[in-house]
Design an enzyme around this catalytic site. Structure first.
Site, mmCIF file in Angstrom:
data_model
loop_
_atom_site.group_PDB
_atom_site.id
_atom_site.type_symbol
_atom_site.label_atom_id
_atom_site.label_comp_id
_atom_site.label_asym_id
_atom_site.label_seq_id
_atom_site.Cartn_x
_atom_site.Cartn_y
_atom_site.Cartn_z
ATOM 1 C CB SER A 22 -0.906 0.018 1.235
ATOM 2 O OG SER A 22 -1.577 1.266 1.292
ATOM 3 C CB SER A 24 -2.617 4.542 1.887
ATOM 4 O OG SER A 24 -3.472 4.222 0.813
ATOM 5 C CB THR A 71 -7.304 -1.387 0.609
ATOM 6 O OG1 THR A 71 -7.158 -1.653 -0.777
ATOM 7 C CG2 THR A 71 -6.179 -2.052 1.393
ATOM 8 C CE LYS A 75 -11.199 -0.637 -1.863
ATOM 9 N NZ LYS A 75 -11.092 0.036 -3.173
ATOM 10 C CD GLU A 87 -28.196 6.655 -1.483
ATOM 11 O OE1 GLU A 87 -28.750 6.670 -0.377
ATOM 12 O OE2 GLU A 87 -28.418 5.784 -2.359
ATOM 13 C CG ASP A 111 -12.036 3.615 -4.663
ATOM 14 O OD1 ASP A 111 -10.979 4.103 -4.229
ATOM 15 O OD2 ASP A 111 -12.424 2.467 -4.373
ATOM 16 C CE1 TYR A 227 -2.527 2.614 -7.996
ATOM 17 C CE2 TYR A 227 -0.146 2.958 -7.908
ATOM 18 C CZ TYR A 227 -1.328 2.544 -7.324
ATOM 19 O OH TYR A 227 -1.302 2.040 -6.048
ATOM 20 N N GLY A 248 -3.574 6.599 -14.237
ATOM 21 C CA GLY A 248 -4.403 6.352 -13.059
ATOM 22 C C GLY A 248 -3.804 6.775 -11.725
#
Ligand code: ATR
Length: 286
Positions: A22, A24, A71, A75, A87, A111, A227, A248
């Site tokens: 990851s 992140s 992730t 999810k 929503e 996303d 990506y 991406g």
């Protein structure tokens, strides 16, 4: 007035299995430093069997986290376990961002925002087209289809190797979304202003079909949500035909921003330095 942003040092996580690839933590670490915040963001490798416990501990407040990213493969479960999925999450059946408010676990999915913000950044005006073609109907294509629809693109053609999966998405996302067989690709591309690849086509050693991108409407854009590599086989093909292409990586960077704001109280900016940090990391772990 008391400003909680100055008083608390917040901690956030990314939970996945496996998690070591990851990026992140690099993204959020960059923003924490840039904004001079003392919080932290760290990877948590959580096996599927342990995810419910992880969320229970988060909700109880004893983990010390204010929220985090979720992730693969969690999810769907994050959506199901959240007290208040929004929503967007409800329609997708999946959440990638959670945060606590007074013991209540909120969830959303960023996303789709990441996808459209990347295009806004790199190909402003992309949403003026009336028709889009989406190649692929896997998990990742869902948020893309939802976001493109919500930006007002009237017709979205979804083409997938397994046509039943494309039909499933057409049923889920309503009358703007149409499942098409592979043979219809050329025909639907003629009306389209944007071509979106969500498949791993060509990256698993599979042959990439020759696609004539020049038949897209004038000013047509080709983008990929994959990506790694940055220039995917699809983007290379489109580029060699003179099309505008958008990789991406920006989707990854932009999807991270709303979560950061929830957990740390400030909206971060996606800039070129951050983009370069991730590109360098990709080069170091090729
Ligand atoms: P993700 O959640 O990342 O989208 P996924 O759910 O496994 O992953 O979906 C991968 C997508 O790439 C699917 O649309 C898949 O097509 P199928 O639904 O027919 O499996 C598509 N894909 C992967 N490899 C492909 C290939 N060699 N040719 C065409 N499509 C491919």
């Amino acid at each position: 007035m008391h400003d909680s942003r100055e008083t608390f040092v917040n901690h956030a996580f990314v939970a996945g299995y496996p998690i070591k690839h990851s990026r992140s933590p690099l993204i959020h670490g960059y923003w924490l430093k840039q904004l001079g915040l003392e919080g932290s963001y760290r990877s948590c490798e959580i096996a599927p069997a342990d995810f419910t416990d992880f969320i229970d501990t988060l909700r109880s407040g004893s983990s010390g986290f204010v929220g985090g990213n979720v992730t693969i493969p969690h999810k769907e479960q994050a959506f199901q376990l959240a007290d208040s999925p929004d929503e967007l999450s409800r329609e997708l059946g999946a959440s990638n961002t959670v945060w606590l408010e007074e013991g209540h676990l909120h969830a959303t999915n960023t996303d789709g925002h990441g996808f459209t913000a990347n295009l806004d950044d790199r190909a402003a005006g992309w949403d003026r087209c009336e028709t889009a073609v989406v190649l692929g109907a896997g998990g990742a294509s869902r948020a893309v289809i939802q976001a493109v629809r919500d930006r007002g693109v009237k017709t979205i053609h979804v083409i997938n190797r397994t046509e039943a999966r494309a039909q499933e998405l057409a049923d889920r996302f309503g009358p703007a979304v149409h499942a098409q067989p592979f043979e219809a690709l050329r025909e639907v591309m003629r009306d389209a202003g944007i071509f979106i690849n969500t498949t791993s086509l060509g990256m698993d050693g599979s042959a990439v079909p020759d696609i004539d991108f020049t038949i897209l409407r004038a000013g047509g854009i080709v983008t990929d949500i994959v990506y790694v590599p940055l220039r995917t086989p699809i983007l290379q093909q489109a580029e060699s035909q003179g099309l505008v292409t958008v990789d991406g990586l920006g989707m990854l960077l932009h999807q991270a921003a709303p979560g950061f704001e929830k957990w740390f109280g400030q909206r971060p900016a996606v800039d070129e330095t951050l983009r370069q940090i991730i590109i360098d990391d990709m080069a170091n772990h090729a």
